[in-house]
Design a protein around this motif. Sequence first.
Motif, PDB file in Angstrom:
ATOM      1  N   ALA A 154      35.813   4.187  60.274  1.00 56.84           N
ATOM      2  CA  ALA A 154      34.547   3.651  60.777  1.00 56.84           C
ATOM      3  C   ALA A 154      34.785   2.385  61.602  1.00 56.84           C
ATOM      4  CB  ALA A 154      33.613   3.351  59.619  1.00 56.84           C
ATOM      5  N   SER A 155      33.979   2.200  62.640  1.00 53.57           N
ATOM      6  CA  SER A 155      34.114   1.017  63.492  1.00 53.57           C
ATOM      7  C   SER A 155      33.629  -0.247  62.792  1.00 53.57           C
ATOM      8  CB  SER A 155      33.349   1.218  64.800  1.00 53.57           C
ATOM      9  OG  SER A 155      31.953   1.337  64.552  1.00 53.57           O
ATOM     10  N   SER A 156      32.906  -0.095  61.690  1.00 55.32           N
ATOM     11  CA  SER A 156      32.385  -1.237  60.942  1.00 55.32           C
ATOM     12  C   SER A 156      32.295  -0.864  59.467  1.00 55.32           C
ATOM     13  CB  SER A 156      30.985  -1.593  61.461  1.00 55.32           C
ATOM     14  OG  SER A 156      30.271  -2.361  60.523  1.00 55.32           O
ATOM     15  N   PRO A 157      32.501  -1.822  58.568  1.00 54.43           N
ATOM     16  CA  PRO A 157      32.357  -1.521  57.149  1.00 54.43           C
ATOM     17  C   PRO A 157      30.909  -1.224  56.754  1.00 54.43           C
ATOM     18  CG  PRO A 157      32.895  -3.847  57.453  1.00 54.43           C
ATOM     19  CD  PRO A 157      32.977  -3.194  58.796  1.00 54.43           C
ATOM     20  N   GLU A 158      29.968  -1.469  57.656  1.00 56.76           N
ATOM     21  CA  GLU A 158      28.555  -1.216  57.377  1.00 56.76           C
ATOM     22  C   GLU A 158      28.100   0.182  57.777  1.00 56.76           C
ATOM     23  OE1 GLU A 158      26.796  -3.313  55.508  1.00 56.76           O
ATOM     24  OE2 GLU A 158      28.706  -4.367  55.421  1.00 56.76           O
ATOM     25  N   ILE A 159      28.957   0.953  58.425  1.00 54.27           N
ATOM     26  CA  ILE A 159      28.594   2.319  58.818  1.00 54.27           C
ATOM     27  C   ILE A 159      28.410   3.153  57.553  1.00 54.27           C
ATOM     28  CG2 ILE A 159      29.375   4.441  59.968  1.00 54.27           C
ATOM     29  CD1 ILE A 159      28.764   2.298  61.984  1.00 54.27           C
ATOM     30  N   ARG A 160      27.238   3.769  57.402  1.00 53.07           N
ATOM     31  CA  ARG A 160      26.990   4.712  56.307  1.00 53.07           C
ATOM     32  C   ARG A 160      27.370   6.092  56.799  1.00 53.07           C
ATOM     33  NH1 ARG A 160      21.548   5.310  53.686  1.00 53.07           N
ATOM     34  NH2 ARG A 160      21.172   6.326  55.652  1.00 53.07           N
ATOM     35  N   TRP A 161      28.024   6.896  55.938  1.00 56.30           N
ATOM     36  CA  TRP A 161      28.407   8.243  56.344  1.00 56.30           C
ATOM     37  C   TRP A 161      28.344   9.207  55.173  1.00 56.30           C
ATOM     38  CZ3 TRP A 161      32.711  10.172  53.880  1.00 56.30           C
ATOM     39  CH2 TRP A 161      33.624   9.250  53.356  1.00 56.30           C
ATOM     40  N   SER A 162      28.245  10.451  55.544  1.00 55.99           N
ATOM     41  CA  SER A 162      28.253  11.557  54.596  1.00 55.99           C
ATOM     42  C   SER A 162      29.012  12.688  55.267  1.00 55.99           C
ATOM     43  CB  SER A 162      26.819  11.986  54.288  1.00 55.99           C
ATOM     44  OG  SER A 162      26.778  13.104  53.425  1.00 55.99           O
ATOM     45  N   LEU A 163      29.670  13.536  54.477  1.00 54.89           N
ATOM     46  CA  LEU A 163      30.347  14.683  55.085  1.00 54.89           C
ATOM     47  C   LEU A 163      30.284  15.880  54.169  1.00 54.89           C
ATOM     48  CD1 LEU A 163      33.427  15.499  53.930  1.00 54.89           C
ATOM     49  CD2 LEU A 163      34.003  13.362  55.021  1.00 54.89           C
ATOM     50  N   ALA A 164      30.423  17.042  54.775  1.00 61.35           N
ATOM     51  CA  ALA A 164      30.461  18.295  54.036  1.00 61.35           C
ATOM     52  C   ALA A 164      31.486  19.204  54.677  1.00 61.35           C
ATOM     53  CB  ALA A 164      29.097  18.976  54.035  1.00 61.35           C
ATOM     54  N   VAL A 165      32.207  19.937  53.852  1.00 58.13           N
ATOM     55  CA  VAL A 165      33.114  20.990  54.307  1.00 58.13           C
ATOM     56  C   VAL A 165      32.614  22.277  53.669  1.00 58.13           C
ATOM     57  CG1 VAL A 165      35.477  21.853  54.361  1.00 58.13           C
ATOM     58  CG2 VAL A 165      35.053  19.377  54.472  1.00 58.13           C
ATOM     59  N   ALA A 166      32.321  23.257  54.503  1.00 61.06           N
ATOM     60  CA  ALA A 166      31.771  24.517  54.015  1.00 61.06           C
ATOM     61  C   ALA A 166      32.518  25.691  54.606  1.00 61.06           C
ATOM     62  CB  ALA A 166      30.289  24.610  54.365  1.00 61.06           C
ATOM     63  N   GLN A 167      32.440  26.816  53.925  1.00 60.70           N
ATOM     64  CA  GLN A 167      32.994  28.074  54.416  1.00 60.70           C
ATOM     65  C   GLN A 167      31.917  29.142  54.290  1.00 60.70           C
ATOM     66  OE1 GLN A 167      36.897  28.458  52.311  1.00 60.70           O
ATOM     67  NE2 GLN A 167      37.664  28.371  54.410  1.00 60.70           N
ATOM     68  N   PRO A 168      31.080  29.282  55.331  1.00 59.52           N
ATOM     69  CA  PRO A 168      30.016  30.282  55.282  1.00 59.52           C
ATOM     70  C   PRO A 168      30.588  31.693  55.185  1.00 59.52           C
ATOM     71  CG  PRO A 168      29.797  28.837  57.202  1.00 59.52           C
ATOM     72  CD  PRO A 168      31.093  28.522  56.551  1.00 59.52           C
ATOM     73  N   GLU A 169      29.993  32.480  54.323  1.00 60.84           N
ATOM     74  CA  GLU A 169      30.454  33.866  54.146  1.00 60.84           C
ATOM     75  C   GLU A 169      29.755  34.826  55.088  1.00 60.84           C
ATOM     76  OE1 GLU A 169      31.199  35.378  50.270  1.00 60.84           O
ATOM     77  OE2 GLU A 169      31.409  33.383  49.435  1.00 60.84           O
ATOM     78  N   VAL A 183      33.776  24.819  58.285  1.00 63.38           N
ATOM     79  CA  VAL A 183      32.916  23.928  59.055  1.00 63.38           C
ATOM     80  C   VAL A 183      32.974  22.537  58.441  1.00 63.38           C
ATOM     81  CG1 VAL A 183      30.579  23.499  59.899  1.00 63.38           C
ATOM     82  CG2 VAL A 183      31.375  25.860  59.590  1.00 63.38           C
ATOM     83  N   LEU A 184      33.371  21.548  59.241  1.00 63.71           N
ATOM     84  CA  LEU A 184      33.357  20.142  58.847  1.00 63.71           C
ATOM     85  C   LEU A 184      32.181  19.489  59.564  1.00 63.71           C
ATOM     86  CD1 LEU A 184      34.421  17.418  57.752  1.00 63.71           C
ATOM     87  CD2 LEU A 184      36.029  17.391  59.685  1.00 63.71           C
ATOM     88  N   THR A 185      31.267  18.894  58.795  1.00 61.48           N
ATOM     89  CA  THR A 185      30.102  18.220  59.362  1.00 61.48           C
ATOM     90  C   THR A 185      30.073  16.788  58.846  1.00 61.48           C
ATOM     91  OG1 THR A 185      28.893  20.306  59.368  1.00 61.48           O
ATOM     92  CG2 THR A 185      27.588  18.295  59.611  1.00 61.48           C
ATOM     93  N   VAL A 186      29.838  15.836  59.757  1.00 59.87           N
ATOM     94  CA  VAL A 186      29.785  14.423  59.412  1.00 59.87           C
ATOM     95  C   VAL A 186      28.487  13.844  59.971  1.00 59.87           C
ATOM     96  CG1 VAL A 186      30.907  12.178  59.670  1.00 59.87           C
ATOM     97  CG2 VAL A 186      32.304  14.244  59.511  1.00 59.87           C
ATOM     98  N   ALA A 187      27.789  13.065  59.157  1.00 59.00           N
ATOM     99  CA  ALA A 187      26.585  12.352  59.582  1.00 59.00           C
ATOM    100  C   ALA A 187      26.803  10.869  59.327  1.00 59.00           C
ATOM    101  CB  ALA A 187      25.370  12.848  58.809  1.00 59.00           C
ATOM    102  N   CYS A 188      26.238  10.015  60.179  1.00 57.73           N
ATOM    103  CA  CYS A 188      26.425   8.581  60.004  1.00 57.73           C
ATOM    104  C   CYS A 188      25.288   7.801  60.644  1.00 57.73           C
ATOM    105  CB  CYS A 188      27.758   8.139  60.591  1.00 57.73           C
ATOM    106  SG  CYS A 188      27.938   8.433  62.366  1.00 57.73           S
ATOM    107  N   GLU A 189      25.174   6.527  60.268  1.00 54.55           N
ATOM    108  CA  GLU A 189      24.228   5.617  60.891  1.00 54.55           C
ATOM    109  C   GLU A 189      24.700   4.191  60.637  1.00 54.55           C
ATOM    110  OE1 GLU A 189      21.567   3.396  59.786  1.00 54.55           O
ATOM    111  OE2 GLU A 189      22.280   3.465  57.750  1.00 54.55           O
ATOM    112  N   GLY A 190      24.201   3.272  61.457  1.00 55.21           N
ATOM    113  CA  GLY A 190      24.544   1.880  61.226  1.00 55.21           C
ATOM    114  C   GLY A 190      24.919   1.092  62.457  1.00 55.21           C
ATOM    115  N   GLY A 191      24.976   1.705  63.613  1.00 56.36           N
ATOM    116  CA  GLY A 191      25.350   0.981  64.826  1.00 56.36           C
ATOM    117  C   GLY A 191      26.853   0.920  64.972  1.00 56.36           C
ATOM    118  N   GLY A 192      27.421   1.839  65.676  1.00 56.58           N
ATOM    119  CA  GLY A 192      28.865   1.917  65.868  1.00 56.58           C
ATOM    120  C   GLY A 192      29.276   3.368  65.987  1.00 56.58           C
ATOM    121  N   SER A 193      30.464   3.667  65.494  1.00 50.49           N
ATOM    122  CA  SER A 193      30.962   5.037  65.557  1.00 50.49           C
ATOM    123  C   SER A 193      31.961   5.248  64.429  1.00 50.49           C
ATOM    124  CB  SER A 193      31.632   5.307  66.903  1.00 50.49           C
ATOM    125  OG  SER A 193      32.769   4.483  67.064  1.00 50.49           O
TER     126      SER A 193
END
Length: 137
Positions: free
Chosen positions: A121-136, A65-75
């Motif tokens: 990122a569409s802007s250098p101001e976009i904040r992001w975080s991501l996680a890669v997990a393998q649920p058992e 599972v790849l999950t990405v979260a972001c904020e800042g106005g853009g994509s």
Amino acid sequence: MRRTRLGLTTAALAAFGLALAGAGPAAASGGLLPHPGPDGLVWAEEFRGDGGLVSGGANTGLPTVLTVACEGGGSLRATMESQQAQVADFTVDCPAGSTGLGSVTMDPGIVRGSFSVGIDASSPEIRWSLAVAQPES
């Protein structure tokens, strides 16, 4: 015991990959994505702009599972490759003042061992975080 050893290897590779990403940590103002816990292969707590990571240790017998979260106005566009094959590609809207979230679950065997995740990122101001997990479970 094997899972622990892979976790340590993954952590070392993740740190190396984040150093290559070229993005520095963003100012701490609250996390975007929580730590994935014991199922996590890698977690990028918070960065700004373009970046990514490389890691290893994915188990071919588990979903990924790849999950990405972001904020800042853009994509942002998230891509994932494993063994020189693209296995994920999606876009997340990153609203100003709230958190956008995108996730993809890949069947067992899609991610094999090493992998990389790229963030465009569409802007250098976009904040992001991501996680890669393998649920058992």
